[in-house]
Enzyme design. Structure first.
Site, short mmCIF file in Angstrom:
data_model
loop_
_atom_site.label_atom_id
_atom_site.label_comp_id
_atom_site.label_asym_id
_atom_site.label_seq_id
_atom_site.Cartn_x
_atom_site.Cartn_y
_atom_site.Cartn_z
N ASP A 200 0.95 -1.24 -0.16
CA ASP A 200 -0.01 -0.07 0.00
C ASP A 200 0.95 1.38 0.03
O ASP A 200 1.59 1.52 0.77
CB ASP A 200 -0.87 0.08 1.33
CG ASP A 200 -1.97 0.99 1.08
OD1 ASP A 200 -2.12 1.80 0.31
OD2 ASP A 200 -2.94 1.17 2.27
N GLU A 226 -1.33 -1.20 -4.06
CA GLU A 226 -2.88 -0.21 -3.87
C GLU A 226 -2.18 1.23 -3.61
O GLU A 226 -1.05 1.65 -3.40
CB GLU A 226 -3.19 -0.60 -2.22
CG GLU A 226 -4.33 0.16 -1.61
CD GLU A 226 -4.94 -0.49 -0.33
OE1 GLU A 226 -4.92 -1.76 -0.43
OE2 GLU A 226 -5.18 0.09 0.52
N GLU A 252 -10.07 4.25 -2.54
CA GLU A 252 -10.41 4.70 -0.91
C GLU A 252 -10.54 6.10 -0.94
O GLU A 252 -11.30 6.61 -0.06
CB GLU A 252 -9.53 4.13 0.08
CG GLU A 252 -8.07 4.64 0.12
CD GLU A 252 -7.32 4.19 0.95
OE1 GLU A 252 -6.70 3.03 0.75
OE2 GLU A 252 -6.93 4.52 2.12
N HIS A 302 -12.36 -1.32 1.41
CA HIS A 302 -11.58 -0.63 2.45
C HIS A 302 -12.15 -0.47 3.76
O HIS A 302 -13.13 -0.06 3.94
CB HIS A 302 -11.24 0.82 1.87
CG HIS A 302 -10.21 1.59 2.59
ND1 HIS A 302 -10.73 2.48 3.61
CD2 HIS A 302 -8.93 1.69 2.94
CE1 HIS A 302 -9.50 3.23 4.53
NE2 HIS A 302 -8.77 2.69 3.81
#
Ligand code: CA
Length: 389
Positions: A200, A226, A252, A302
């Site tokens: 991420d 991500e 997100e 998320h």
């Protein structure tokens, strides 16, 4: 039935250790719990995404802007309320805090609807396609320490999260493209070849740096990469998705059906991560889910925040239809933050005990069966941690 009050409870405590991601370090945990009262004594609970002082701004929007618009509405008319609020706020924010604020209100209205019907949220939506959800653990946050200390700590943490029973682990990156690839190598060495891990970036890379890191992730067989680039950079997403052999995920930081339409129509994502406490609540999440499936884009929610958000997400993950269908289905996962979070572990009258469930069931968590979202916060705990604003 009428809405008689809309309250926002901003909870906060000092973390035992400072944590960070690619954008900042932080040392406080904040949650924003929404409580809607009705003239029939039924209370609905929701949650707004937004850490730190953002939660305080969202409290003001919920109580001072949205509450006067919805007092007296029938809480079962949640779609009518959603559109009234959205249309009145459109000129002042189609994304960001107004949508986060509306999300918490909408979730609480769904909770009331479930309580009135005597049905858990997943039944209201259409039933459980799965009654337990496979769960992955994230951790491996950034700290104010040097690169080699990060690598050693990530190695230990990755193995620890795997050994807790989670089906996969997710790590943060953001120390710079070169160092980040080294960190990812350390995690692959630690978890072994046959275990999934995800990376991420919280949108810290330029497109060229994201290609550099992404090529490293291809070699390491990472499950997904991500938020590699800024959420506004749809061209960057498209180029990465076309040019890399690793799943590109994100979303997100995107809001409502119109924002998501761009991401999906332009085929920016291999995996979509809508945040129900930010996109506009459950009403809007369901529209985004339908839109994602119309584009055959799989959804893995998320998840951030307190046990209210975790419970709402368990309900939604249960209700995600299989796409495209088959005997050995691809299944959505529950995202679970393994770092210190009292608001997730201690907020509820009857705790979800996620870590215990994961440990004892090979990485699975049961979907709450009680009406509405299926959980109730403990009033004393709520009062004790609420900021006096
Ligand atoms: Ca993320």
């Amino acid at each position: 039935m009428k809405i008689t009050s809309v309250k926002s409870h901003v909870l906060q405590y000092n973390l035992p250790e400072e944590l960070g991601y690619s954008q900042q370090f932080y040392n406080r945990r904040t949650a924003n719990i929404i409580e809607i009262g009705t003239d029939e004594g039924i209370t609905g609970w929701g949650e707004c995404f937004g850490p730190g002082n953002v939660a305080i701004a969202n409290k003001t929007i919920v109580e001072r802007v949205i509450q006067p618009m919805v007092l007296g509405d029938d809480p079962l008319d949640r779609d009518v309320t959603w559109h009234k609020v959205y249309n009145l706020l459109r000129d002042h924010g189609q994304k960001g805090m107004p949508l986060q604020a509306l999300s918490g209100v909408d979730i609480a209205l769904w909770d009331i609807t479930g309580k009135v019907a005597g049905l858990p949220l997943h039944k209201l939506i259409g039933g459980a396609h799965r009654t337990r959800i496979k769960t992955y653990g994230y951790g491996m946050m950034l700290k104010q320490e040097n690169v080699s200390d990060h690598a050693a700590r990530f190695r230990d943490e990755a193995a620890a999260i795997r050994d807790m029973g989670f089906c996969a682990v997710k790590m943060k990156v953001g120390l710079g493209a070169k160092f980040d690839v080294e960190l990812c190598k350390a995690v692959r060495e630690s978890v072994g070849e046959n275990y999934d891990f995800m990376v991420d970036a919280n949108h810290c890379y330029t497109t060229s740096d994201a290609f550099y890191v992404g090529r490293g992730l291809e070699e390491l067989g990472v499950y997904w990469f991500e938020e590699p680039v800024a959420p506004e950079d749809l061209d960057g997403y498209c180029e990465l998705r076309a040019g890399l052999n690793v799943n590109i995920s994100g979303g997100e930081a995107e809001f409502n059906r119109w924002g998501w339409r761009q991401l999906l129509e332009r085929r920016c994502l291999d995996i979509a991560h809508p945040e129900v406490c930010a996109v506009g609540g459950i009403s809007e999440y369901l529209r985004i889910l339908a839109l994602a499936h119309a584009h055959f884009t799989p959804v893995i929610n998320h998840v951030w925040g307190s046990a209210i958000a975790v419970a709402a997400n368990l309900q939604l993950l249960a209700a995600i239809p299989p796409i495209p269908g088959g005997m050995y289905q691809w299944e959505p996962l529950l995202e679970f933050d393994t770092t210190d979070n009292r608001f997730r572990d201690e907020l509820l009258e009857t705790p979800l005990n996620i870590q215990e469930q994961v440990r004892s069931s090979g990485g699975y968590v049961n979907v709450p069966a009680e009406p509405g979202i299926g959980v109730e916060p403990d009033r004393e705990f709520l009062n004790f941690h609420e900021l006096d604003l």
